[in-house]
Motif scaffolding. Structure first.
Motif, PDB file in Angstrom:
ATOM      1  N   TYR B 169       0.871  -1.179   0.000  1.00  0.00           N
ATOM      2  CA  TYR B 169       0.000   0.000   0.000  1.00  0.00           C
ATOM      3  C   TYR B 169       0.903   1.222   0.000  1.00  0.00           C
ATOM      4  O   TYR B 169       1.777   1.351   0.856  1.00  0.00           O
ATOM      5  CB  TYR B 169      -0.909  -0.008   1.229  1.00  0.00           C
ATOM      6  CG  TYR B 169      -1.889  -1.164   1.226  1.00  0.00           C
ATOM      7  CD1 TYR B 169      -1.460  -2.454   1.522  1.00  0.00           C
ATOM      8  CD2 TYR B 169      -3.222  -0.970   0.893  1.00  0.00           C
ATOM      9  CE1 TYR B 169      -2.340  -3.527   1.492  1.00  0.00           C
ATOM     10  CE2 TYR B 169      -4.112  -2.032   0.867  1.00  0.00           C
ATOM     11  CZ  TYR B 169      -3.666  -3.308   1.164  1.00  0.00           C
ATOM     12  OH  TYR B 169      -4.539  -4.357   1.129  1.00  0.00           O
ATOM     13  N   ASP B 170       0.674   2.106  -0.959  1.00  0.00           N
ATOM     14  CA  ASP B 170       1.567   3.235  -1.166  1.00  0.00           C
ATOM     15  C   ASP B 170       1.188   4.440  -0.317  1.00  0.00           C
ATOM     16  O   ASP B 170       0.004   4.687  -0.087  1.00  0.00           O
ATOM     17  CB  ASP B 170       1.524   3.684  -2.636  1.00  0.00           C
ATOM     18  CG  ASP B 170       1.972   2.583  -3.580  1.00  0.00           C
ATOM     19  OD1 ASP B 170       2.584   1.603  -3.100  1.00  0.00           O
ATOM     20  OD2 ASP B 170       1.702   2.707  -4.788  1.00  0.00           O
ATOM     21  N   VAL B 172       1.016   5.690   2.672  1.00  0.00           N
ATOM     22  CA  VAL B 172      -0.046   5.514   3.663  1.00  0.00           C
ATOM     23  C   VAL B 172       0.097   6.560   4.765  1.00  0.00           C
ATOM     24  O   VAL B 172       1.164   6.713   5.362  1.00  0.00           O
ATOM     25  CB  VAL B 172       0.011   4.099   4.268  1.00  0.00           C
ATOM     26  CG1 VAL B 172      -1.076   3.918   5.305  1.00  0.00           C
ATOM     27  CG2 VAL B 172      -0.100   3.054   3.174  1.00  0.00           C
ATOM     28  N   GLN B 176      -5.065   6.890   7.197  1.00  0.00           N
ATOM     29  CA  GLN B 176      -5.413   5.754   6.342  1.00  0.00           C
ATOM     30  C   GLN B 176      -5.093   4.433   7.022  1.00  0.00           C
ATOM     31  O   GLN B 176      -5.823   3.451   6.877  1.00  0.00           O
ATOM     32  CB  GLN B 176      -4.648   5.839   5.016  1.00  0.00           C
ATOM     33  CG  GLN B 176      -5.207   6.879   4.069  1.00  0.00           C
ATOM     34  CD  GLN B 176      -4.283   7.124   2.890  1.00  0.00           C
ATOM     35  OE1 GLN B 176      -3.067   6.938   3.006  1.00  0.00           O
ATOM     36  NE2 GLN B 176      -4.833   7.537   1.773  1.00  0.00           N
ATOM     37  N   MET B 180      -7.577   1.386   7.540  1.00  0.00           N
ATOM     38  CA  MET B 180      -7.272   0.048   7.026  1.00  0.00           C
ATOM     39  C   MET B 180      -7.468  -1.001   8.107  1.00  0.00           C
ATOM     40  O   MET B 180      -8.057  -2.057   7.873  1.00  0.00           O
ATOM     41  CB  MET B 180      -5.821  -0.017   6.537  1.00  0.00           C
ATOM     42  CG  MET B 180      -5.592   0.663   5.213  1.00  0.00           C
ATOM     43  SD  MET B 180      -3.844   0.559   4.740  1.00  0.00           S
ATOM     44  CE  MET B 180      -3.708  -1.194   4.399  1.00  0.00           C
ATOM     45  N   GLU B 191      -8.243  -2.747  -0.881  1.00  0.00           N
ATOM     46  CA  GLU B 191      -7.484  -3.113  -2.064  1.00  0.00           C
ATOM     47  C   GLU B 191      -6.105  -2.466  -2.035  1.00  0.00           C
ATOM     48  O   GLU B 191      -5.947  -1.304  -1.703  1.00  0.00           O
ATOM     49  CB  GLU B 191      -8.239  -2.649  -3.306  1.00  0.00           C
ATOM     50  CG  GLU B 191      -7.552  -3.101  -4.566  1.00  0.00           C
ATOM     51  CD  GLU B 191      -8.372  -2.770  -5.798  1.00  0.00           C
ATOM     52  OE1 GLU B 191      -9.484  -2.235  -5.641  1.00  0.00           O
ATOM     53  OE2 GLU B 191      -7.881  -3.046  -6.895  1.00  0.00           O
ATOM     54  N   ALA B 192      -5.117  -3.245  -2.409  1.00  0.00           N
ATOM     55  CA  ALA B 192      -3.745  -2.743  -2.407  1.00  0.00           C
ATOM     56  C   ALA B 192      -3.534  -1.781  -3.570  1.00  0.00           C
ATOM     57  O   ALA B 192      -4.342  -1.705  -4.488  1.00  0.00           O
ATOM     58  CB  ALA B 192      -2.767  -3.900  -2.501  1.00  0.00           C
ATOM     59  N   SER B 193      -2.432  -1.056  -3.516  1.00  0.00           N
ATOM     60  CA  SER B 193      -2.169  -0.081  -4.571  1.00  0.00           C
ATOM     61  C   SER B 193      -1.938  -0.758  -5.916  1.00  0.00           C
ATOM     62  O   SER B 193      -2.266  -0.236  -6.958  1.00  0.00           O
ATOM     63  CB  SER B 193      -0.943   0.758  -4.206  1.00  0.00           C
ATOM     64  OG  SER B 193      -1.192   1.455  -3.009  1.00  0.00           O
ATOM     65  N   GLN B 253     -12.959   4.177  -5.084  1.00  0.00           N
ATOM     66  CA  GLN B 253     -11.678   4.652  -4.571  1.00  0.00           C
ATOM     67  C   GLN B 253     -11.002   5.579  -5.557  1.00  0.00           C
ATOM     68  O   GLN B 253     -10.486   6.625  -5.205  1.00  0.00           O
ATOM     69  CB  GLN B 253     -10.757   3.465  -4.311  1.00  0.00           C
ATOM     70  CG  GLN B 253     -10.586   3.217  -2.854  1.00  0.00           C
ATOM     71  CD  GLN B 253      -9.588   2.098  -2.616  1.00  0.00           C
ATOM     72  OE1 GLN B 253      -8.950   1.613  -3.538  1.00  0.00           O
ATOM     73  NE2 GLN B 253      -9.463   1.712  -1.384  1.00  0.00           N
ATOM     74  N   ARG B 259      -6.207   6.730  -1.284  1.00  0.00           N
ATOM     75  CA  ARG B 259      -5.000   5.908  -1.406  1.00  0.00           C
ATOM     76  C   ARG B 259      -4.259   6.142  -2.700  1.00  0.00           C
ATOM     77  O   ARG B 259      -4.558   5.555  -3.715  1.00  0.00           O
ATOM     78  CB  ARG B 259      -5.352   4.440  -1.285  1.00  0.00           C
ATOM     79  CG  ARG B 259      -5.199   4.033   0.150  1.00  0.00           C
ATOM     80  CD  ARG B 259      -5.240   2.582   0.357  1.00  0.00           C
ATOM     81  NE  ARG B 259      -6.478   2.135   0.955  1.00  0.00           N
ATOM     82  CZ  ARG B 259      -7.003   2.619   2.052  1.00  0.00           C
ATOM     83  NH1 ARG B 259      -6.414   3.600   2.693  1.00  0.00           N
ATOM     84  NH2 ARG B 259      -8.100   2.144   2.530  1.00  0.00           N
TER      85      ARG B 259
END
Lengths: 459, 295
Positions: B169-170, B172, B176, B180, B191-193, B253, B259
């Motif tokens: 995850y970028d 952050v 956030q 999460m 959802e991941a980056s 998102q 994110r």
């Protein structure tokens, strides 16, 4: 100089490039096609004359490495791609695989063809779950389209590729540790010689190349060694991807000719230091390479040029610190990294890195002594070039270089009894203390006698 | 096995700074590997010229079955590979991604190396520890989280970086991070980056064992190359540790710009594993037969 056109990152803007169709649609696998029409030794010659040097840190000429593989031992020959990218500050291999996996795979196949290898491994960093998944897909696609398997590109050349995942150990990026890890052993380095080219994986001749290195190969075959050598400097040819991170406006991977100045990369490509602050220090090639300072911004980022400036090109990973950042703190964190990642095989590294975290830790917390600075230099001398691999040497780099350029900052820590760049508070001290497992527990690990001196300082 | 109380428990140093140790006490009653898993183990081992190379992948397979790597799993791997349990232990203790004690379903790794630390990584880690509690460095009481201070994750351009089961995850923020953790507690993994939604540690371990590899898995290693070209058959269980995020959430998102990475991620709607990878494993939540010894 003519306008530089991206080579390795040319497809990065194209989301389709991840798939084999996207790759083929933009000239993919042409280098392999040309290679398969040549004798393997000619492929090696082509790569040799391109001047390509390994991008994994050591800068060894790639074609020469391939030419060392003996063809008459009767043993199988292996190629292992090193995708265990873990050097702090380095992130171009990850993005190369995330955005253009087939470019790398094509280079791997060409390499295997050149050295007569029929089983290649991709040692993937365990933490790269997603890049590893993309790699799996790319390999599957390459099998489906006949670029891997029994008849590579409709030739008689056979190649199988196995994607192998590591499990979280920086040291496995060191080539002999990587081989041990791949053999199902602890990832500890081997004594050299014998070099992997002679006795590598399963004691067979083995080529180990970095992902970026292999990603250059298709272009050399496709566009010619002469073209490749015309980019960059005389002894650092070709394009390179520079990872710029830390206190810059636009951290990222920037492709430029080898030998581009640090100034251009940091100030122009990455947008300069964040918030208009002044640059204090940067690593030219990851945490294992000595810090350089604002005085070195005009150094060309080539192997020999950076070495002449007193550092190393390493993995071309530039971590930028601005004037507000504490060099001692950054050095401490780097050293904690090495202490954690030291495999424990060699005493100078295992003990040295750990003791360095103790000394740097008390320095940063403001309870260091003036003599500690020289103590660290001395410990460093006892670590340098005394281990099987270069991890300990890398650990000494940030310490030695930070003392060299920022000795005053160390002295300020001692004089003020705190970090001059941070507000002093017990919470902060506790937060930055990872050394004892308990907060503030320095004294219990100090050798006899030191507690008393410490008491004096604290008192 | 020695009866509890007869001998001092082994304390395995794991290279942690400052004498931090992991105490490996709880074991499980075997077998850890199901019949199906043993079949997969044979296939994984067959990929390599020498079976021992499959050691780490098989330990991942144990982790996929049990949620961590109990000693019983090491015994079984030793038996499969024809080496001693001590040899397996020697390797298992070397690698940080093999969890030698019961671990949270979600391993939360926060990078605190300088590239991230300069941009708030250390504070992010402290914040995570504040939210999850000190014991989260082992496992939280609800069994959901294991918190790790991670070394450089090779995503420094996205600093500060955090990973859930090694999916990144970028950029952050602390805020956030809190969101999460709440979402994961509610059973919704964000959802991941890049790469979709990470599965739990078992699912991701399955991926790490090499089980979403269609190309290699069914190719027994053979120096004569006779067997190349084979593919995973239809019986190949979809083992992806990543699932596609629900499209609507992804869209939402992207629209809200939440994110950082969402906007620049490519469309990953073509996972060959298809939706079957999206299903939670029907296995029970508890590792099989955890022996109730205190840690």
């Amino acid at each position: 100089m003519a306008e530089f056109e991206p080579v390795l990152t040319a497809r990065w803007g194209d989301p389709e490039a991840v798939s084999i169709d996207g790759y083929l649609g933009t000239g993919g696998y042409q280098g392999l096609k040309r290679a398969l029409g040549m004798a393997p030794t000619d492929v090696i010659e082509e790569v040799k004359s391109s001047g390509l040097r390994g991008r994994g840190g050591a800068g060894f000429p790639t074609g020469t490495k391939w030419s060392f593989i003996p063809q008459d031992t009767g043993k199988p020959i292996y190629v292992v791609a090193n995708f265990d990218e873990s050097e702090p500050g380095t992130f171009n291999n990850r993005e190369l695989i995330e955005r253009d996996p087939h470019q790398f795979l094509e280079g791997l196949i060409i390499c295997a063809y050149a050295v007569n290898c029929h089983t290649a491994f991709i040692y993937t960093r365990g933490e790269f779950v997603w890049p590893g998944t993309l790699l799996d897909r790319a390999v599957a696609e390459a099998y489906d389209r006949g670029y891997l398997g029994k008849r590579v590109g409709d030739s008689v050349f056979q190649l199988d590729v196995v994607v192998h995942r590591g499990a979280g150990a920086y040291i496995c990026g060191e080539e002999t540790a990587l081989l041990n890890s791949l053999e199902g052993l602890r990832g500890q380095p081997r004594l050299r010689p014998p070099f992997p080219a002679v006795e590598g994986l399963y004691a067979s001749p083995t080529v180990i190349n970095n992902v970026e290195t292999l990603s250059c190969v298709p272009h050399i075959l496709d566009r010619g060694a002469h073209w490749f050598a015309s980019i960059g400097t005389e002894k650092s040819t070709g394009p390179g991807i520079f990872s710029v991170s830390g206190k810059v406006e636009r951290p990222g991977n920037y492709e430029a000719p080898m030998g581009t100045t640090a100034r251009e990369l940091i100030e122009e490509r990455a947008g300069g230091v964040r918030d208009g602050k002044k640059l204090k220090a940067f690593t030219p090639g990851g945490s294992s390479t000595p810090f350089l300072t604002a005085d070195h911004l005009d150094v060309q980022m080539g192997f020999d040029e950076v070495a002449a400036a007193g550092s190393l090109l390493g993995t071309k990973a530039m971590i930028v610190l601005d004037e507000r950042d504490c060099v001692v703190d950054a050095t401490l964190r780097f050293t904690q990294f090495y202490a954690h990642e030291s495999c424990g095989k060699c005493t100078p590294c295992r003990e040295g890195t750990w003791w360095m975290t103790r000394v740097l830790g008390r320095m940063e917390r403001g309870i260091g002594r003036k003599e500690d600075i020289d103590l660290m230099k001395e410990v460093g001398q006892n670590m340098l070039f005394k281990s099987f691999c270069a991890l300990a040497d890398g650990a000494v780099s940030p310490i030695d270089s930070s003392i060299k350029f920022f000795r005053e900052e160390y002295e300020d820590h001692v004089r003020l009894g705190r970090c001059p760049l941070k507000e002093s508070s017990p919470e902060l001290a506790a937060a930055t203390d990872r050394s004892g497992g308990t907060t503030g527990g320095t004294a219990q690990f100090l050798p006899e006698g030191l507690e008393i001196q410490l008491g004096e300082v604290l008192g | 096995m020695t009866e509890p109380g007869q001998l001092e428990r082994p304390v395995w140093q794991t290279g942690q700074i400052g004498g931090e140790t992991r105490v490996v006490v709880p074991d499980v009653e075997g077998p850890v590997l199901s019949e199906e898993a043993r079949g997969l183990a044979e296939r994984i081992a067959a990929r390599y010229p020498r079976r021992r190379s499959a050691l780490v992948p098989l330990l991942y397979l144990v982790q996929a079955e049990a949620g961590w790597v109990p000693r019983q799993g090491m015994r079984e791997v030793a038996e499969i590979l024809g080496i001693t349990t001590a040899e397996v232990e020697a390797v298992a203790t070397f690698y940080t991604m093999l969890k030698l004690h019961p671990s949270g379903k979600y391993v939360l790794s926060v990078c605190t190396n300088p590239s991230c630390a300069l941009l708030g990584g250390k504070r992010l880690y402290e914040r995570a520890k504040e939210i999850l509690g000190d014991q989260s460095e082992h496992v939280t009481e609800d069994g959901l989280f294991t918190l790790e201070e991670e070394e450089c994750l090779a995503a420094c351009d996205k600093a500060p970086v955090l990973a859930v089961n090694y999916v990144f995850y970028d950029k952050v923020s602390e805020e956030q991070l809190g969101e999460m953790i709440s979402e994961i507690r509610e059973g919704r993994v964000p959802e991941a980056s890049r790469g979709g939604v990470p599965g739990d540690l078992r699912q991701v371990s399955r991926t790490l064992a090499g089980l979403n590899d269609r190309a290699g898995i069914d190719q027994p290693h053979d120096e004569t190359r006779a067997a190349s070209g084979a593919r995973a058959g239809p019986g190949e269980p979809a083992g992806s540790g990543l699932r596609e995020g629900p499209a609507e959430r992804r869209d939402a998102q992207a629209a809200s710009g939440a994110r950082g990475g969402a906007a620049e991620r490519r469309d990953e709607g073509d996972q060959p594993n298809g939706p079957s990878g999206a299903e939670e494993s029907p296995r029970s939540e508890e590792p099989p037969g955890v022996r109730a010894e205190d840690g």
